[in-house]
Structure formats: C-alpha cells, structure tokens
Write a protein that holds these residues in place. Structure first.
Motif, PDB file in Angstrom:
ATOM      1  N   THR A 135     -16.802 -82.937  20.393  1.00 32.37           N
ATOM      2  CA  THR A 135     -16.544 -81.721  21.173  1.00 32.37           C
ATOM      3  C   THR A 135     -15.160 -81.766  21.823  1.00 32.37           C
ATOM      4  OG1 THR A 135     -17.655 -82.702  23.100  1.00 32.37           O
ATOM      5  CG2 THR A 135     -18.992 -81.318  21.623  1.00 32.37           C
ATOM      6  N   THR A 136     -14.323 -82.717  21.399  1.00 32.64           N
ATOM      7  CA  THR A 136     -12.967 -82.822  21.935  1.00 32.64           C
ATOM      8  C   THR A 136     -12.101 -81.706  21.375  1.00 32.64           C
ATOM      9  OG1 THR A 136     -13.167 -85.231  22.055  1.00 32.64           O
ATOM     10  CG2 THR A 136     -10.948 -84.316  22.175  1.00 32.64           C
ATOM     11  N   SER A 137     -11.413 -80.987  22.242  1.00 31.68           N
ATOM     12  CA  SER A 137     -10.566 -79.895  21.775  1.00 31.68           C
ATOM     13  C   SER A 137      -9.354 -80.454  21.038  1.00 31.68           C
ATOM     14  CB  SER A 137     -10.095 -79.045  22.959  1.00 31.68           C
ATOM     15  OG  SER A 137      -9.180 -79.771  23.762  1.00 31.68           O
ATOM     16  N   PHE A 138      -8.758 -79.630  20.196  1.00 34.59           N
ATOM     17  CA  PHE A 138      -7.575 -80.048  19.454  1.00 34.59           C
ATOM     18  C   PHE A 138      -6.445 -80.455  20.411  1.00 34.59           C
ATOM     19  CE2 PHE A 138      -9.239 -76.695  16.339  1.00 34.59           C
ATOM     20  CZ  PHE A 138      -9.964 -77.632  15.628  1.00 34.59           C
ATOM     21  N   GLU A 139      -6.283 -79.708  21.476  1.00 34.70           N
ATOM     22  CA  GLU A 139      -5.181 -79.982  22.399  1.00 34.70           C
ATOM     23  C   GLU A 139      -5.399 -81.251  23.212  1.00 34.70           C
ATOM     24  OE1 GLU A 139      -4.992 -76.326  24.482  1.00 34.70           O
ATOM     25  OE2 GLU A 139      -7.153 -76.260  24.796  1.00 34.70           O
ATOM     26  N   ASP A 140      -6.649 -81.739  23.251  1.00 30.39           N
ATOM     27  CA  ASP A 140      -6.954 -82.972  23.981  1.00 30.39           C
ATOM     28  C   ASP A 140      -7.241 -84.151  23.068  1.00 30.39           C
ATOM     29  OD1 ASP A 140      -6.719 -81.749  26.493  1.00 30.39           O
ATOM     30  OD2 ASP A 140      -8.790 -81.013  26.404  1.00 30.39           O
ATOM     31  N   ASP A 141      -7.113 -83.952  21.754  1.00 31.14           N
ATOM     32  CA  ASP A 141      -7.424 -85.022  20.811  1.00 31.14           C
ATOM     33  C   ASP A 141      -6.183 -85.880  20.587  1.00 31.14           C
ATOM     34  OD1 ASP A 141      -8.161 -86.687  18.743  1.00 31.14           O
ATOM     35  OD2 ASP A 141      -9.106 -85.133  17.538  1.00 31.14           O
ATOM     36  N   HIS A 142      -6.125 -86.985  21.326  1.00 32.03           N
ATOM     37  CA  HIS A 142      -5.012 -87.917  21.200  1.00 32.03           C
ATOM     38  C   HIS A 142      -5.425 -89.162  20.417  1.00 32.03           C
ATOM     39  CE1 HIS A 142      -3.229 -85.349  24.237  1.00 32.03           C
ATOM     40  NE2 HIS A 142      -4.232 -85.637  25.074  1.00 32.03           N
ATOM     41  N   GLU A 143      -6.714 -89.241  20.052  1.00 32.87           N
ATOM     42  CA  GLU A 143      -7.240 -90.433  19.394  1.00 32.87           C
ATOM     43  C   GLU A 143      -7.006 -90.399  17.889  1.00 32.87           C
ATOM     44  OE1 GLU A 143     -11.498 -92.814  18.798  1.00 32.87           O
ATOM     45  OE2 GLU A 143     -11.323 -91.175  20.241  1.00 32.87           O
ATOM     46  N   ASN A 144      -7.317 -89.272  17.247  1.00 31.93           N
ATOM     47  CA  ASN A 144      -7.106 -89.153  15.802  1.00 31.93           C
ATOM     48  C   ASN A 144      -5.620 -88.935  15.547  1.00 31.93           C
ATOM     49  OD1 ASN A 144      -9.849 -89.316  14.786  1.00 31.93           O
ATOM     50  ND2 ASN A 144     -10.198 -87.366  15.809  1.00 31.93           N
ATOM     51  N   ALA A 145      -4.959 -89.953  15.019  1.00 30.79           N
ATOM     52  CA  ALA A 145      -3.502 -89.895  14.880  1.00 30.79           C
ATOM     53  C   ALA A 145      -3.001 -90.631  13.641  1.00 30.79           C
ATOM     54  CB  ALA A 145      -2.842 -90.473  16.130  1.00 30.79           C
ATOM     55  N   SER A 146      -3.846 -90.767  12.631  1.00 29.56           N
ATOM     56  CA  SER A 146      -3.487 -91.547  11.443  1.00 29.56           C
ATOM     57  C   SER A 146      -3.128 -90.643  10.275  1.00 29.56           C
ATOM     58  CB  SER A 146      -4.642 -92.467  11.047  1.00 29.56           C
ATOM     59  OG  SER A 146      -4.946 -93.384  12.076  1.00 29.56           O
ATOM     60  N   TYR A 147      -2.194 -91.090   9.468  1.00 30.31           N
ATOM     61  CA  TYR A 147      -1.879 -90.384   8.223  1.00 30.31           C
ATOM     62  C   TYR A 147      -1.289 -91.371   7.230  1.00 30.31           C
ATOM     63  CZ  TYR A 147      -0.250 -86.932   4.864  1.00 30.31           C
ATOM     64  OH  TYR A 147      -0.043 -86.207   3.714  1.00 30.31           O
ATOM     65  N   ASP A 148      -2.066 -91.676   6.211  1.00 27.29           N
ATOM     66  CA  ASP A 148      -1.616 -92.514   5.102  1.00 27.29           C
ATOM     67  C   ASP A 148      -1.254 -91.564   3.973  1.00 27.29           C
ATOM     68  OD1 ASP A 148      -1.363 -94.036   2.813  1.00 27.29           O
ATOM     69  OD2 ASP A 148      -3.105 -95.277   3.196  1.00 27.29           O
ATOM     70  N   PRO A 149       0.037 -91.385   3.676  1.00 29.37           N
ATOM     71  CA  PRO A 149       0.425 -90.394   2.656  1.00 29.37           C
ATOM     72  C   PRO A 149      -0.150 -90.680   1.283  1.00 29.37           C
ATOM     73  CG  PRO A 149       2.304 -91.745   3.318  1.00 29.37           C
ATOM     74  CD  PRO A 149       1.208 -92.037   4.279  1.00 29.37           C
ATOM     75  N   ALA A 150      -0.293 -91.953   0.919  1.00 32.19           N
ATOM     76  CA  ALA A 150      -0.841 -92.276  -0.395  1.00 32.19           C
ATOM     77  C   ALA A 150      -2.303 -91.865  -0.482  1.00 32.19           C
ATOM     78  CB  ALA A 150      -0.689 -93.771  -0.675  1.00 32.19           C
ATOM     79  N   ALA A 151      -3.064 -92.124   0.581  1.00 30.53           N
ATOM     80  CA  ALA A 151      -4.476 -91.745   0.590  1.00 30.53           C
ATOM     81  C   ALA A 151      -4.641 -90.232   0.584  1.00 30.53           C
ATOM     82  CB  ALA A 151      -5.169 -92.342   1.814  1.00 30.53           C
TER      83      ALA A 151
END
Length: 317
Positions: A135-151
C-alpha cells in the motif's frame, strides 16, 4: 477443431532463460514503473469494455502505451529495453526521455510526471499500486530501486516470443477476442476469448482493486491465457475459464508437464518446459489450444460459429 499438427510452428532459439530468483528486485521495481505508466494511460484513454484501454503492447523495442489522447493531440510512452530509456513522444515530434537505470520508484514517478509537464500534458493518477499487497504510494516508495538492464531486456524478449505465438493462437478465433496485451496490474501478457454469453457477477477480491473493476473485466463468459513472470522457476504460462465449467479441471490438456493448479483455478505450464522443448512454438500452441478446448467443450461453446482457419481466410492474399 485443432491446429497443433499444422506446419506453421517452428523451433526458436531465442527464448531467453531468466530465472525469477535472478531478477526479483528488478522485477518488483519494474512492476511499479509499469503501473505508473499504465495509470497514466488509464487516466487519459476513453473507457473500453473489460478495461482494454489500459494495457501496454509489446513492440520491437519494449512495451508501449500506443497513442494516448490528450485533448485534440496525442502522445505515446514507451519503455525501450534496447536503449534503456523511457520515451515520451508528443504529436508533432517533441520528445522527452527518462533513463531506465537503478533509481527509486519515487524518483521515477517524479521524473515521468515532470517530463509530461514539460510537454504540456497534464495528468493526475491515483499514486498507489494495484493487484499487489503493498500500500506504499509511488511517491513514498524509496525501497524498490533496482534495475538490471540485461534482465529487463530478457524479460521483454520473453514477451516477444510469448506474444508472437499467442498471436498465432488468437488468429484462429472469429468470435470476440482481445488483443494480445500486457496488463500492468498483475504484470502478465494475456489474450482472452469470449463465448458470447454473459457471466455471473464476479465476486472480486483482488488485492487493492475495487470489486467493480473485476465485475467489468469478467462481465462475459471467457477463456483466457497468458504468460506471467511469477510463481517459481522461470515463470509460467496459464489458462483459465470464467465461470469455470464443471469438468474443466479434469479435462485432458497438452503438453506433458501442464497441470491444473487448484489454488489458482487455472492450468499452468512452466515457461522452462516451453523454452527447452524441441519445438517451443508447437509446445506452447498445444497448451493454448488444449486448455481453450477444455473451456469450450465443458462449457458448451458454439465452436462451429466461433472458430475459423486463418490459413483458409488468408489464402487469397
């Protein structure tokens, strides 16, 4: 009516191997990014039955909203998994770009809305994810921050292959059938056939989704299939019927390795089974066709009036 023996399928060597455990963090971040862009389309596009105005579409570069109306003009947003940029193209040629790189959902959210603002596109969305327990809003979501370009690129290539074969399967139906489209809520590529009959009201129950949303989505009797990068292993193909006819779970389906999952009310086939088979196209087509037949036969669909041979229809071209 079956088509799995026709010589239209071919072995493909480009089905990528991507284990879920190897890109969990990227998948969760990308899911939220996809929801942000999908909600922008939801806010701007006119309503279409079963929410068909909101999905994204597989392109030769990634996933696109296709054209979205903004007053008397149009714009398009595309995740480009080749250059790893989100591009926003305004009618007339003006463009803004947001890099796809490790960054929190909150930053991506601000950058996308800022880019739209620079183009003069005003949009307001409900800043909370749907069809997930968070239920975390997009503007408060500081946890999900990963991006693997190959994946991310391999995931897109999974969608390219799955969508290509699902498009062949879709062509065999002359009744009401959805496009092959990507629903960002559950993060799955789907295609749905309809019998033409109305369905009992859906009970709802999806996480963080109003029941009325599910009622609209399942207003008519259907057989749906798709690919979902979830579960375990390398993800799975699925097929279900709503309402589920008596005898559906027990109906024989192909290929070997497909099975009925009672908790999900659907047949499933591991992506890995398709990828590693001698003929991935034929393996997946067998699953799609046989699970549809499970719904159509046990549900007494008018198959003669709903099915057609695309090879015959296209013979005069």
């Amino acid at each position: 009516m079956t088509y799995v023996d026709q010589k239209e399928s071919r072995a493909v060597s480009s089905w990528p191997e991507l284990r879920l455990e190897d890109w969990t963090a990227t998948r969760e971040t990308l899911h939220m990014w996809l929801q942000i862009v999908g909600k922008i389309r939801l806010a701007k596009a006119p309503m279409v039955n079963h929410w068909w105005q909101v999905p994204l579409y597989v392109t030769p570069r990634g996933l696109s909203t296709t054209s979205i109306p903004d007053g008397e003009r149009h714009f398009e947003i595309e995740f480009n998994f080749c250059t790893h940029h989100l591009t926003i193209d305004l009618e007339g040629g003006e463009r803004r770009s947001v890099p796809l790189e490790p960054k929190p959902v909150s930053q991506f959210y601000a950058e996308v809305l800022g880019a739209l603002g620079e183009l003069g596109v005003e949009v307001s969305i409900t800043p909370y994810p749907v069809e997930v327990t968070s239920t975390t809003s997009f503007e408060d979501d500081h946890e999900n921050a990963s991006y693997d370009p190959a994946a991310a690129q391999m995931f897109w290539r999974q969608l390219v292959q799955a969508g290509r074969v699902m498009g062949i399967f879709r062509s065999r139906f002359i009744g009401k059938v959805s496009p092959v489209h990507f629903f960002w809520g559950a993060m799955d590529l789907a295609c749905t056939r309809f019998s033409g009959r109305t369905a009992p009201q859906h009970p709802g129950g999806a996480p963080n989704v109003g029941d009325w949303v599910m009622v609209e989505g399942y207003s008519h009797e259907l057989s749906s299939c798709g690919f979902w990068p979830g579960g375990d292993g390398e993800g799975m193909f699925y097929a279900y019927a709503y309402p589920e006819p008596t005898g559906f779970p027990e109906h024989p389906v192909a290929p070997q390795g497909a099975f009925y999952y009672p908790d999900g009310g659907q047949f499933v086939l591991p992506y890995e089974t398709v990828r590693t088979s001698a003929d991935p196209d034929a393996t997946l087509l067998a699953f799609l066709q046989s699970t549809y037949e499970a719904a159509a036969i046990t549900g007494s669909w008018d198959r003669a009036g709903l099915e057609g041979d695309p090879l015959r229809r296209g013979a005069s071209r």
